[in-house]
Design a protein around this motif. Structure first.
Motif, PDB file in Angstrom:
ATOM      1  N   LEU A 122       0.877  -1.253   0.110  1.00 38.23           N
ATOM      2  CA  LEU A 122      -0.042   0.084  -0.003  1.00 38.23           C
ATOM      3  C   LEU A 122       1.012   1.138  -0.021  1.00 38.23           C
ATOM      4  N   VAL A 123       1.920   1.451   0.838  1.00 38.53           N
ATOM      5  CA  VAL A 123       3.042   2.358   0.660  1.00 38.53           C
ATOM      6  C   VAL A 123       3.431   2.771  -0.461  1.00 38.53           C
ATOM      7  N   ASP A 124       3.954   1.619  -1.173  1.00 35.68           N
ATOM      8  CA  ASP A 124       4.327   1.557  -2.486  1.00 35.68           C
ATOM      9  C   ASP A 124       3.498   2.524  -3.493  1.00 35.68           C
ATOM     10  N   ALA A 125       2.243   1.681  -3.533  1.00 34.45           N
ATOM     11  CA  ALA A 125       1.289   2.293  -4.356  1.00 34.45           C
ATOM     12  C   ALA A 125       0.991   3.686  -4.052  1.00 34.45           C
TER      13      ALA A 125
ATOM     14  N   GLY B 174      -1.374  12.194   4.034  1.00 33.81           N
ATOM     15  CA  GLY B 174      -1.936  11.860   5.135  1.00 33.81           C
ATOM     16  C   GLY B 174      -2.134  10.410   4.988  1.00 33.81           C
ATOM     17  N   LEU B 175      -2.577   9.740   3.888  1.00 36.02           N
ATOM     18  CA  LEU B 175      -2.879   8.246   3.857  1.00 36.02           C
ATOM     19  C   LEU B 175      -1.570   7.550   3.915  1.00 36.02           C
ATOM     20  N   ARG B 176      -0.543   8.089   3.405  1.00 37.75           N
ATOM     21  CA  ARG B 176       0.855   7.323   3.411  1.00 37.75           C
ATOM     22  C   ARG B 176       1.388   7.380   4.881  1.00 37.75           C
ATOM     23  N   GLY B 177       1.008   8.442   5.720  1.00 36.88           N
ATOM     24  CA  GLY B 177       1.349   8.420   7.107  1.00 36.88           C
ATOM     25  C   GLY B 177       0.741   7.577   8.105  1.00 36.88           C
ATOM     26  N   ASP B 178      -0.457   7.721   7.691  1.00 35.18           N
ATOM     27  CA  ASP B 178      -1.456   6.597   8.293  1.00 35.18           C
ATOM     28  C   ASP B 178      -0.911   5.053   7.925  1.00 35.18           C
ATOM     29  N   ALA B 179      -0.499   4.730   6.687  1.00 38.96           N
ATOM     30  CA  ALA B 179       0.012   3.468   6.346  1.00 38.96           C
ATOM     31  C   ALA B 179       1.004   2.944   6.969  1.00 38.96           C
ATOM     32  N   VAL B 180       2.133   3.802   7.102  1.00 46.18           N
ATOM     33  CA  VAL B 180       3.230   3.559   7.675  1.00 46.18           C
ATOM     34  C   VAL B 180       3.116   3.225   9.042  1.00 46.18           C
ATOM     35  N   ASP B 181       2.213   3.975   9.825  1.00 46.12           N
ATOM     36  CA  ASP B 181       2.032   3.735  11.468  1.00 46.12           C
ATOM     37  C   ASP B 181       0.732   2.643  11.506  1.00 46.12           C
ATOM     38  N   ALA B 182       0.330   2.203  10.587  1.00 49.09           N
ATOM     39  CA  ALA B 182      -0.942   1.026  10.901  1.00 49.09           C
ATOM     40  C   ALA B 182      -0.395  -0.285  11.173  1.00 49.09           C
ATOM     41  N   ASP B 183      -1.578  -1.040  11.809  1.00 47.73           N
ATOM     42  CA  ASP B 183      -1.355  -2.414  12.171  1.00 47.73           C
ATOM     43  C   ASP B 183      -2.075  -3.116  10.931  1.00 47.73           C
TER      44      ASP B 183
ATOM     45  N   ALA C 277      -5.827  -2.015  10.627  1.00 48.42           N
ATOM     46  CA  ALA C 277      -5.973  -0.599  10.267  1.00 48.42           C
ATOM     47  C   ALA C 277      -5.608  -0.380   8.716  1.00 48.42           C
ATOM     48  N   LEU C 278      -4.547  -1.216   7.969  1.00 42.45           N
ATOM     49  CA  LEU C 278      -4.114  -1.393   6.833  1.00 42.45           C
ATOM     50  C   LEU C 278      -5.278  -1.805   5.898  1.00 42.45           C
ATOM     51  N   GLU C 279      -6.060  -2.658   6.531  1.00 40.83           N
ATOM     52  CA  GLU C 279      -7.339  -3.161   5.670  1.00 40.83           C
ATOM     53  C   GLU C 279      -8.144  -2.096   5.481  1.00 40.83           C
ATOM     54  N   MET C 280      -8.492  -1.296   6.549  1.00 40.84           N
ATOM     55  CA  MET C 280      -9.204  -0.173   6.422  1.00 40.84           C
ATOM     56  C   MET C 280      -8.651   0.980   5.421  1.00 40.84           C
ATOM     57  N   LEU C 281      -7.337   1.169   5.613  1.00 41.28           N
ATOM     58  CA  LEU C 281      -6.852   2.357   4.854  1.00 41.28           C
ATOM     59  C   LEU C 281      -6.699   1.750   3.203  1.00 41.28           C
ATOM     60  N   GLU C 282      -6.724   0.561   3.069  1.00 44.93           N
ATOM     61  CA  GLU C 282      -6.911  -0.099   1.594  1.00 44.93           C
ATOM     62  C   GLU C 282      -8.074   0.267   0.840  1.00 44.93           C
ATOM     63  N   LYS C 283      -9.095   0.004   1.858  1.00 47.92           N
ATOM     64  CA  LYS C 283     -10.539   0.380   1.469  1.00 47.92           C
ATOM     65  C   LYS C 283     -10.637   1.767   1.038  1.00 47.92           C
ATOM     66  N   ARG C 284     -10.057   2.651   1.983  1.00 45.46           N
ATOM     67  CA  ARG C 284     -10.238   4.002   1.927  1.00 45.46           C
ATOM     68  C   ARG C 284      -9.450   4.695   0.825  1.00 45.46           C
ATOM     69  N   ALA C 285      -8.172   4.008   0.325  1.00 41.78           N
ATOM     70  CA  ALA C 285      -7.410   4.409  -0.521  1.00 41.78           C
ATOM     71  C   ALA C 285      -8.136   3.937  -2.049  1.00 41.78           C
ATOM     72  N   ALA C 286      -8.955   2.960  -1.921  1.00 49.01           N
ATOM     73  CA  ALA C 286      -9.468   2.376  -3.014  1.00 49.01           C
ATOM     74  C   ALA C 286     -10.415   3.538  -3.769  1.00 49.01           C
ATOM     75  N   LYS C 287     -10.847   4.485  -2.886  1.00 50.28           N
ATOM     76  CA  LYS C 287     -11.849   5.488  -3.323  1.00 50.28           C
ATOM     77  C   LYS C 287     -11.115   6.649  -3.979  1.00 50.28           C
TER      78      LYS C 287
END
Length: 136
Positions: free
Chosen positions: A2-5, A114-123, A126-136
């Motif tokens: 996710l961080v790479d994307a 902001g999304l990248r910062g959240d992804a780096v710090d996420a478990d 949380a990563l799964e939730m971020l991936e769904k948010r990033a898909a938007k």
């Protein structure tokens, strides 16, 4: 992954913003282009066919004498002036759109950072939730 994307999206957005800034600079040159075309057009009666350079008074700058080199790619000074006016109009119209696109690009970059910062710090959850948010 996710961080790479997100990093790839940030890089793409940065390139887009650079291109838009270059276009904005070109639009800023529209006034100078229109002024040059106006100087040529205002002095058509003084320009001989085949002239490559003219000296004209620039009354917008206190009557200062300005040297203008005419382009050989145009058949006449009138054609060069008309092309200058046309390009200046096109650049002016585009400048408003470019500013809007720059603002949108900046906003998108802010969200991605902001999304990248959240992804780096996420478990993992949380990563799964971020991936769904990033898909938007």
């Amino acid at each position: 992954a996710l961080v790479d994307a997100i990093d790839a999206a940030l890089t793409k957005e940065a390139r887009k913003a650079d291109a838009l800034r270059k276009e904005a600079k070109a639009a800023a040159d529209a006034e100078a282009m229109a002024h040059r075309a106006n100087l040529i057009f205002s002095n058509l009666y003084r320009i001989e066919d085949g002239a490559t350079q003219i000296s004209v008074e620039d009354w917008e700058n206190g009557g200062e004498v300005v040297e203008i080199t005419l382009s050989p790619k145009f058949r006449s000074a009138k054609e060069e002036a008309d092309a200058g006016f046309k390009k200046a109009r096109r650049l002016r119209r585009g400048s408003a759109v470019v500013e809007e696109l720059l603002e949108a690009s900046s906003a998108k970059s802010t969200v991605l950072e902001g999304l990248r910062g959240d992804a780096v710090d996420a478990d993992d959850d949380a990563l799964e939730m971020l991936e769904k948010r990033a898909a938007k």
